[in-house]
Design an enzyme around this catalytic site. Structure first.
Site, mmCIF file in Angstrom:
data_model
loop_
_atom_site.group_PDB
_atom_site.id
_atom_site.type_symbol
_atom_site.label_atom_id
_atom_site.label_comp_id
_atom_site.label_asym_id
_atom_site.label_seq_id
_atom_site.Cartn_x
_atom_site.Cartn_y
_atom_site.Cartn_z
ATOM 1 N N SER A 97 -0.819 -2.926 8.587
ATOM 2 C CA SER A 97 -1.731 -1.839 8.597
ATOM 3 C C SER A 97 -2.886 -2.198 9.566
ATOM 4 O O SER A 97 -2.546 -2.666 10.786
ATOM 5 C CB SER A 97 -2.418 -1.521 7.517
ATOM 6 N N ASP A 227 5.413 6.607 4.881
ATOM 7 C CA ASP A 227 4.259 6.223 4.989
ATOM 8 C C ASP A 227 2.984 7.376 5.336
ATOM 9 O O ASP A 227 3.060 7.731 6.254
ATOM 10 C CB ASP A 227 3.932 5.234 6.305
ATOM 11 N N HIS A 256 3.316 3.021 2.651
ATOM 12 C CA HIS A 256 2.743 2.282 3.511
ATOM 13 C C HIS A 256 2.485 0.770 2.885
ATOM 14 O O HIS A 256 2.679 -0.066 3.608
ATOM 15 C CB HIS A 256 1.028 2.662 3.360
#
Length: 276
Positions: A97, A227, A256
């Site tokens: 991320s 995601d 995610h």
């Protein structure tokens, strides 16, 4: 506990496990978490004989709760300081991320010989926010909503995110793990509100396009097609076209936070890439 002190006096907490002679693997966490988010990977790759390192980004976890420097240039400089202090050579950098943005920004600037490979998992590059050059990005109002929720009630916001979209627990039939939710909340609440607030701009508005183009080591891009935090169409599918030596793998139905929910799958693929 182990810390590296940066030029501006910030103390960056890190874990460093395994033989110092082994190939280093450096893990970069997402917002608003800490090095603890990599427990499943740290333990697995330690057992595989690697030297595993994970740090708390400034303002996060056990690092100094800074009110300044909460942007990608300084994040990358902090990683440079860590790599120099630990004399890391031929390292593999793995980022999830926001940490994927940090990896791209650092690897594009790393000193020669420091980096062997890079991995981006559910990562934010090339850019998240909608702009004239990125018309399919997320509207700025999405990130303004994050900021407003953080200011209004950070503790509740940091329960809502993992309970819902981060791990896909809002999907029909999802098997919800309360321990994972509480651990996300615990990590988030360890960090500083000002740093977390500033980091929203860092992960959403930084344009990593030139970083991706500049990276000359092999890059493994891993992304779940469900995601809900970093939509794949605006991130991994674009990033894969920008790197010189990239491999993209799309994980059907995964969220995610797939490195936590599906650690066995992710770890096996990481190991194969490390050894390739």
């Amino acid at each position: 506990m182990s810390y590296v002190t940066t030029k501006d006096g910030t103390q960056i907490f890190y874990k460093d496990w395994g033989p110092k002679s082994a190939q280093p693997v450096v893990f970069h966490h997402g917002w608003p978490l800490s090095a603890d988010d990599w427990d499943a990977q740290m333990l697995f790759f330690y057992a595989q004989g690697y030297r595993v390192i994970a740090h708390d980004r400034r303002g996060h976890g056990r690092s100094t709760q800074t009110d300044t420097g909460n942007e990608m240039d300084t994040y990358a400089a902090d990683v440079k300081a860590l790599a120099k202090a630990l004399d890391l050579k031929n390292a593999i950098h793995v980022g999830h991320s926001t940490g994927g943005g940090e990896v791209a920004h650092y690897v594009a600037r790393a000193d020669k010989g420091r980096v062997a490979k890079a991995v981006l998992i559910g990562a934010v590059p090339p850019i998240m926010v909608k702009t004239a050059n990125n018309p399919s990005g997320l509207p700025i109002e999405v990130f303004d909503g994050f900021r407003a929720a953080l200011v209004a009630n950070r503790a509740q916001f940091f329960l809502d995110v993992p309970t819902g979209p981060f791990y896909g627990y809002n999907r029909p039939g999802a098997k919800v793990d309360q321990g994972v939710i509480y651990n996300w909340w615990r990590q988030g609440m360890m960090g500083g509100a000002k740093a977390h607030y500033d980091c929203i701009k860092a992960f959403s508005e930084t344009d990593f396009t030139e970083d991706l183009k500049a990276i000359d080591v092999p890059v493994f891009i891993m992304h779940g097609d469900d995601d809900q935090i970093v939509p794949i169409a605006d991130s991994a599918l674009l990033a894969a076209k920008l790197v010189k030596n990239g491999t993209l793998k799309v994980y059907e139905g995964l969220p995610h936070g797939m490195a936590t929910t599906h650690a066995d799958v992710i770890n096996a693929d990481l190991l194969a890439f490390f050894k390739a």
